[in-house]
Scaffold this active site. Structure first.
Site, mmCIF file in Angstrom:
data_model
loop_
_atom_site.group_PDB
_atom_site.id
_atom_site.type_symbol
_atom_site.label_atom_id
_atom_site.label_comp_id
_atom_site.label_asym_id
_atom_site.label_seq_id
_atom_site.Cartn_x
_atom_site.Cartn_y
_atom_site.Cartn_z
ATOM 1 N N SER A 241 0.835 -1.218 0.000
ATOM 2 C CA SER A 241 0.000 0.000 0.000
ATOM 3 C C SER A 241 0.862 1.257 0.000
ATOM 4 O O SER A 241 0.557 2.244 -0.700
ATOM 5 C CB SER A 241 -0.942 0.010 1.202
ATOM 6 O OG SER A 241 -0.227 -0.187 2.410
ATOM 7 N N HIS A 271 -2.378 -8.718 1.624
ATOM 8 C CA HIS A 271 -1.932 -7.530 2.364
ATOM 9 C C HIS A 271 -2.889 -7.233 3.516
ATOM 10 O O HIS A 271 -2.752 -7.801 4.594
ATOM 11 C CB HIS A 271 -1.791 -6.376 1.382
ATOM 12 C CG HIS A 271 -1.082 -5.170 1.897
ATOM 13 N ND1 HIS A 271 -0.426 -5.145 3.093
ATOM 14 C CD2 HIS A 271 -0.915 -3.931 1.368
ATOM 15 C CE1 HIS A 271 0.103 -3.955 3.291
ATOM 16 N NE2 HIS A 271 -0.188 -3.193 2.249
ATOM 17 N N HIS A 317 6.004 -13.366 8.649
ATOM 18 C CA HIS A 317 6.137 -12.025 8.085
ATOM 19 C C HIS A 317 7.200 -12.006 6.995
ATOM 20 O O HIS A 317 8.152 -12.788 7.048
ATOM 21 C CB HIS A 317 6.507 -10.996 9.177
ATOM 22 C CG HIS A 317 6.201 -9.588 8.771
ATOM 23 N ND1 HIS A 317 7.113 -8.801 8.109
ATOM 24 C CD2 HIS A 317 5.077 -8.841 8.896
ATOM 25 C CE1 HIS A 317 6.562 -7.621 7.867
ATOM 26 N NE2 HIS A 317 5.316 -7.620 8.338
ATOM 27 N N ARG A 326 3.759 -4.463 17.053
ATOM 28 C CA ARG A 326 2.377 -3.990 16.870
ATOM 29 C C ARG A 326 1.400 -5.008 17.462
ATOM 30 O O ARG A 326 0.339 -4.659 17.961
ATOM 31 C CB ARG A 326 2.072 -3.773 15.378
ATOM 32 C CG ARG A 326 2.969 -2.714 14.742
ATOM 33 C CD ARG A 326 2.774 -2.650 13.241
ATOM 34 N NE ARG A 326 3.070 -3.907 12.581
ATOM 35 C CZ ARG A 326 2.864 -4.153 11.286
ATOM 36 N NH1 ARG A 326 2.348 -3.211 10.517
ATOM 37 N NH2 ARG A 326 3.178 -5.313 10.753
ATOM 38 N N ASP A 372 -1.652 -8.709 12.564
ATOM 39 C CA ASP A 372 -3.012 -9.142 12.270
ATOM 40 C C ASP A 372 -3.513 -10.257 13.188
ATOM 41 O O ASP A 372 -4.688 -10.607 13.157
ATOM 42 C CB ASP A 372 -3.102 -9.619 10.816
ATOM 43 C CG ASP A 372 -2.842 -8.479 9.849
ATOM 44 O OD1 ASP A 372 -3.316 -7.364 10.140
ATOM 45 O OD2 ASP A 372 -2.163 -8.692 8.844
#
Ligand code: CMX
Length: 439
Positions: A241, A271, A317, A326, A372
């Site tokens: 992105s 993504h 990842h 995160r 995520d």
């Protein structure tokens, strides 16, 4: 306005550093490109320049040199909340310094001034078929706003060295409008509400968003969304992105065209979609075992997922080789607020079991959780249960990072991107030559 002043102050120094690199050291080799990189999606190829964020494989993201825990500690907090103001993060990304409370509030006040969306955008959204994906709606709304672009309107009359100024105007306008648009899409699509959302200038970005979403526990959700927008803002420039936004912007398309392109990349299953897949996997486990399973049952379920040819979403990842900070910040947030929640306890057990399973399988370079693995669980807890909407939330956060990059790319006169391709035959010839003449 404060961000304009700060960029003006810093610009001469930055321009000179980049010019010196291009003028005096253009031939210095940074890295050699391998065939693996040419055929493998340019993985790890060092060819992008940004000073706004950097992903260290052994540590995770740093925003302007600061880790997530450092950012959360240093930025001024929102009134009545435990998390920093999003305006302070935007200041940090753009200016490169930790703002005072007043400076963060100044950015928040700029957003409040600019947070109005023209009626034609809502009309367009309302006219779309009901089943339209929320990411399509968001990307369309951003593209429709291109009509308002200061950069595009001034393009023929302004000099190159002030492109950044118009880019900053657009970026502030875009980021100010996104909470209204995202919340409108949510309320329209899932609740049939089409009233025009209004920003409250007395509330910060996080509280406005929570109020517009009409989440029951508004104050806690506001804090969650401050954290969420901050940690999703940027992940250096190579992710799809950010790179799509940068590429489109390098043609001097304005931020609306550029970010709409970035959102289209974010909408892809590889993504931005993994957050919903990860929650769906957790809920599958929960359903199958009517609650939190035993460790052995979970171990077997994870192996069944792998054996059926699927990935375990939320783990692994492309760059990171450690647990994603995160993920950690969201897990800490959840454990402080709802430690006994069953889904959270399950996510915790998954954290214990899945890395072991992935290690045993021996394929994934990193068996650790990424961002995520937990973000959907938090949304679910606060009542936002429409999975397909989750990528829209990611998009609102991502706008902060990519627009900050867009402003600096124009400020430093970064050129249009134009990598070179090769044919398969050319690569085969390179290989044949290397085999004949080993180094
Ligand atoms: N479950 C099962 N297999 C996995 C895996 C996982 N969670 N993570 C990696 N693997 C596999 C890969 O599919 C690959 O298999 P093949 O060799 O058969 O193709 C192998 O391990 C090596 O992969 P890798 O080099 O470690 O990882 P990649 O850079 O190719 O892919 C990623 C990275 C994120 C797409 C991958 O780890 C994955 O699919 N994870 C699950 C989906 C997910 O959580 N995506 C969110 C990413 C977060 C973000 O975009 O920031």
């Amino acid at each position: 306005m404060i961000l304009h002043e700060k960029i003006s102050e810093q610009l001469p120094k930055w321009r000179e550093r980049i010019r010196a690199l291009a003028r005096e050291h253009a031939d210095v080799v940074v890295d050699t490109v391998t065939i693996g990189e040419v055929v493998g999606g340019m993985r790890d190829t060092k060819s992008l320049l940004t000073d706004i964020s950097y992903v260290d494989p052994a540590e995770g993201i740093r925003f302007r040199g600061m880790t997530i825990p450092e950012v959360l500690k240093a930025l001024p907090k929102a009134r009545g909340g435990k998390m920093p103001m999003v305006g302070g993060l935007y200041y940090l990304l753009i200016v490169g310094e930790v703002p005072t409370k007043e400076q963060a509030l100044e950015v928040e006040a700029e957003w409040a001034k600019r947070a109005t969306v023209p009626d034609y955008v809502f009309k367009m959204l309302k006219s779309m078929p009901k089943e339209t994906h929320p990411m399509t709606l968001l990307s369309q709304a951003v593209l429709a706003l291109q009509n308002e672009s200061v950069f595009a309107h001034k393009y023929h009359s302004m000099k190159r060295d002030v492109y950044w100024d118009a880019a900053l105007e657009d970026s502030l306008n875009l980021t100010a409008k996104l909470p209204l648009i995202a919340a409108f899409i949510y309320r329209m699509k899932y609740f049939g509400e089409t009233g025009k959302p209004k920003y409250n200038s007395k509330q910060d970005y996080g509280t406005n968003f929570a109020r517009l979403m009409k989440v029951a526990n508004k104050n806690e959700y506001a804090d969650l969304m401050r954290l969420y927008f901050i940690i999703h803002s940027d992940h250096e420039s190579g992710n799809a992105s950010a790179h799509a936004t940068h590429l489109v912007g390098s043609t001097l398309s304005d931020i609306y065209y550029s970010f709409s392109g970035g959102l289209n990349a974010l909408a892809g299953p590889l993504h931005g979609l993994a957050n919903q897949e990860s929650l769906a996997w957790l809920l599958d486990v929960h359903k199958q075992f009517s609650g939190v399973p035993s460790r052995d049952d979970l171990y077997k379920f994870a192996w069944d997922t792998l054996n059926s040819g699927h990935v375990i979403p939320g783990y692994g990842h492309g760059v990171l080789r450690v647990i994603d900070p995160r993920f950690v910040s969201q897990m800490e947030f959840a454990k402080k607020r709802f430690p006994d929640n069953e889904l959270l306890r399950l996510a915790d057990m998954v954290l214990d079991v899945v890395p072991q399973v992935l290690k045993e399988q021996g394929k994934a370079k990193s068996p650790a959780p990424n961002v995520d693995a937990i973000s959907g669980t938090l949304q679910y807890y606060y009542g936002v249960r429409e999975f397909e909407f989750y990528t829209v939330l990611f998009g609102v956060g991502r706008a902060l990072g990519v627009s900050a990059n867009y402003v600096w790319a124009r400020a430093l006169g970064q050129p249009i991107e134009r990598p070179k391709s090769m044919t398969t035959k050319m690569l085969e010839d390179v290989v044949a030559k290397a085999v004949q003449q080993p180094a």
